[in-house]
Design an enzyme around this catalytic site. Structure first.
Site, short mmCIF file in Angstrom:
data_model
loop_
_atom_site.label_atom_id
_atom_site.label_comp_id
_atom_site.label_asym_id
_atom_site.label_seq_id
_atom_site.Cartn_x
_atom_site.Cartn_y
_atom_site.Cartn_z
CB CYS A 17 -0.97 -0.03 1.18
SG CYS A 17 -2.38 1.04 0.92
CG HIS B 78 -5.26 -3.36 2.68
ND1 HIS B 78 -5.39 -2.31 1.81
CD2 HIS B 78 -6.42 -3.43 3.35
CE1 HIS B 78 -6.57 -1.75 1.98
NE2 HIS B 78 -7.22 -2.40 2.89
#
Lengths: 474, 251
Positions: free
Chosen positions: B100, B199
């Site tokens: 991320c 994620h």
């Protein structure tokens, strides 16, 4: 003309919606009302001579709203509220519908008390022009919906700036223990009227700030913040390790709060006065809700200016009578066993629920329900930020259900749970039976459901005749 | 093929765990630790924060997760002092995972929504520019890193649009936004380095990726080619199957 008939149309829609069994009809009338009459909130709220209180937070807004309503009623106010927990703009509009129907003058002491979603607060404040704004906490929550905490903080900053500029006095009742919030309120300027609340009972301090903390650095100088101690998530007696930023002096404080799993006695100092609230609302989070409510009651009553001052003993008695809101520590008897329902929607809230559950004698029996529908947040990664480990240590059985029960099972596995005590049951109905069946007589099964899972559970319990229809609750 | 031994330990360099942890990054660390433990090995976790210096000869595995913009700004400034070490680690064949915000900082440059340009580690040849909307939702990709067309599932939530230079994507988007919502690429990879927006967290539901990174880390430390003993991944596969349905694939 349209505005004149709007409440009638909207109410008819609500009644129809309730009969169709769609969402209890609590928000649809508000949607219709706002569509037909966009100024409805502003005009109706303007008829409340005692003004409005808005209450917002990541955690605790529903319970605190109930507390403030009960305190205000005890002080003699005629209260309008959105108690069904529909806390968006349309929910506030729906709550104000009844006022629109009344042509006659409202009674003296008419007060609005509204729970408002954190992301809807700016819109509601700009229309309802509340006299009291209660800001309780901001924790990471539903990142897919709310975005980063910083985004909400910025919206709240703008909201406060606008509120200060509106005509008429505004009092902000704010949690001094939340470093982000305290610095935000202080940044608005010295001329804003603030009542600070917080905790001053070091015996309930945590050993360390929880993993899911969102306030590790000073907002002024970027140096680390120290909590001495931390009380709940990133709430605590905080101070910057570098500059002079620190928790503001408390106007209202938790002097002591010692909770069992079924309630607590909270000693509160408000200015020079002391009160004791004996409440069935368990857990330190509810002690925070209580001091926030005391602050709101004082702020409301200050405007009325009672000659002999606000009767804090009246407030204390009223707060002690407030029952848990549905799914927020609500207890339901099932045969010889009992369910304790603790809404589980974000890491800090669940951590605090776990702490409350573990105040009960061991062993504990848990039913955890994880959904990923819109109202829950679609992203379930937050369950990895919850500190399940202390619960796992004490859990006799962990029954997992919900649309994403498999993700919870993985979380337990990687927390080194004894997987012979963890079971996934896909159907919520069967999961409830499993959890109850495995618990001994007179035991409490603690249920940790996400929001829509809680509604599912509610439907099951209603179907079994164990609880009244949630929408009939007053 | 080298057998793994109980004495084997992977040395993890976990970067800024107190700031870069917004999307349950600690779940990824728990997966590393447990999948080694279940095979009789161990993970030695070393945490590095602002001001600490990193010795690239000292780690087999590196992890950098995602943070809020405010933390990411602070970290970016500090990363400039660690960038040489991280690139040296990658060049030396250590395994690295950037998730991320991590992948954004692993590139050459990240331009924030306010137009500020943050220098990255430069370990992956990519650049990221913040867009006006966030790319949010469930995502499934296909990667060839650990066998042909392995499906990886997760959740993405990022404003940054990442464009790859001379580097392979981690995978091709099956459903979801990916690097930039346009070219169907997701993440980036070179040597033993993976960057990704996925994620959920990434590793619990994608144990093949976890094991790939662990075998790379063990190979880095002990040499040879490592084949890890299989584990019972019933729960992992079950959660993976449910996540697939969230992007409209069959269970």
């Amino acid at each position: 003309m349209l505005a004149a008939v709007a409440p009638t149309v909207a109410r008819a829609v609500g009644s129809l919606s309730r009969r169709l069994g769609r969402g209890g009809g609590t928000t649809l009338p508000g949607v219709v009302l706002l569509r037909l009459d966009p100024d409805a909130i502003e005009r109706s709220a303007g008829r409340l001579d005692a003004g409005s209180v808005v209450i917002s937070a990541t955690n605790g807004k529903t319970t605190t709203t109930r507390l403030v309503v009960d305190a205000a009623k005890a002080l003699g106010y005629s209260v309008t509220t959105n108690r069904a927990g529909s806390n968006l703009e349309r929910g506030v509009a729906a709550a104000l519908l009844d006022l629109g129907r009344r042509r006659a003058e409202l009674p003296v002491g008419s007060l609005g008390v509204f729970e408002v979603d954190e992301a809807a607060l700016d819109a509601v404040v700009s229309k309802a022009h509340p006299r009291v704004i209660v800001l309780m906490n901001l924790f990471r929550d539903q990142l897919d919906r709310f975005g980063e905490l910083e985004t909400l903080l910025e919206r709240w900053r703008q909201m406060l700036t606008n509120a200060r500029a509106q005509p008429g006095p505004v009092t902000v009742v704010a949690n001094a223990d939340d470093p982000n919030l305290a610095e935000l309120v202080r940044s608005i300027g010295n001329d804003i009227d603030v009542i600070w609340f917080g905790c001053n009972d070091a015996t309930v301090g945590l050993d360390a700030v929880a993993h899911a903390s969102d306030a590790t650095t000073c907002r002024r100088c970027d140096h680390p913040i120290r909590h001495d101690p931390a009380y709940l998530g990133h709430l605590g007696a905080w101070a910057c390790t570098n500059c002079e930023a620190q928790r503001p002096p408390l106007d209202i404080e938790i002097v002591s709060a010692s909770s069992t799993a079924t309630g607590q006695t909270v000693k509160v100092r408000a200015g020079e006065q002391h009160i004791v609230v004996a409440t069935p609302l368990a857990g330190l989070h509810n002690a925070y809700n209580i001091v926030a409510a005391v602050g709101a009651a004082l702020a409301v009553d200050k405007r009325r200016g009672p000659a002999d001052g606000t009767s804090l003993s009246t407030v204390a008695t009223a707060l002690g009578r407030t029952q848990p809101a549905f799914g927020r520590g609500e207890r339901v008897a099932i045969g010889t066993r009992e369910l304790s329902i603790l809404l589980a929607k974000n890491p800090t809230g669940v951590n605090q629920n776990i702490r409350t559950v573990l105040a009960a004698p061991d062993p504990v029996h848990i039913l955890a329900m994880l959904n990923d529908r819109t109202a829950d947040g679609r992203d379930v990664s937050w369950v990895w930020d919850v500190d399940w480990e202390p619960l796992i240590e004490r859990a006799q059985r962990l029954t997992l259900t919900g649309d994403r029960a498999g993700d919870l099972a993985l979380r337990m596995k990687y927390a080194s749970a004894d997987m012979s005590r963890v079971v996934v049951v896909d159907e919520a109905d069967a999961a409830l039976d499993d959890a109850l069946g495995k618990a001994p007589d007179n035991a409490t099964v603690h249920v940790l459901p996400t929001y829509t899972a809680m509604l599912d559970l509610r439907t099951i319990l209603t179907g079994r005749g164990l609880v009244a229809d949630q929408w009939d609750e007053t | 093929m080298n057998p793994t031994l109980p004495s084997h330990t992977v040395r993890l360099c976990h970067l800024y765990p107190e700031r870069m942890n917004i999307y349950a990054d600690r779940g990824n660390i728990a997966v590393f630790a447990n999948r080694l433990k279940w095979r009789g090995m161990s993970l030695e976790i070393r945490e590095f924060t602002l001001g600490d210096s990193v010795d690239p000869s000292d780690h087999d595995l590196y992890y950098l997760g995602g943070g809020q913009d405010r933390d990411q700004d602070l970290v970016a400034g500090d990363l400039a002092h660690k960038a040489d070490a991280l690139r040296a680690g990658a060049d030396d064949g250590a395994a690295q995972l950037y998730v991320c915000g991590g992948i954004q900082l692993a590139g050459h440059r990240y331009q924030t929504a306010s137009g500020e340009s943050l220098a990255g580690v430069g370990v992956l040849d990519l650049e990221t520019v913040a867009g006006s909307t966030r790319l949010v939702g469930d995502i499934a990709i296909s990667t060839d890193l650990c066998g042909p067309s392995v499906e990886v599932v997760g959740y993405e939530n990022h404003a940054g649009r990442t464009h790859l230079g001379d580097v392979s994507p981690f995978g091709q988007v099956i459903s979801g936004h990916g690097n930039n919502d346009a070219d169907k690429t997701e993440g980036a990879t070179r040597d033993r380095v993976i960057g990704t927006y996925l994620h959920g967290p990434l590793l619990p539901k994608n144990p093949q990726i976890a094991d790939l990174l662990l075998s790379w880390a063990l190979e880095h430390r002990y040499g040879g080619r490592v084949e890890l003993a299989p584990l019972d991944d019933t729960l992992e596969k079950s959660a993976h199957a449910v996540a697939r349905t969230r992007v409209g694939l069959d269970r």
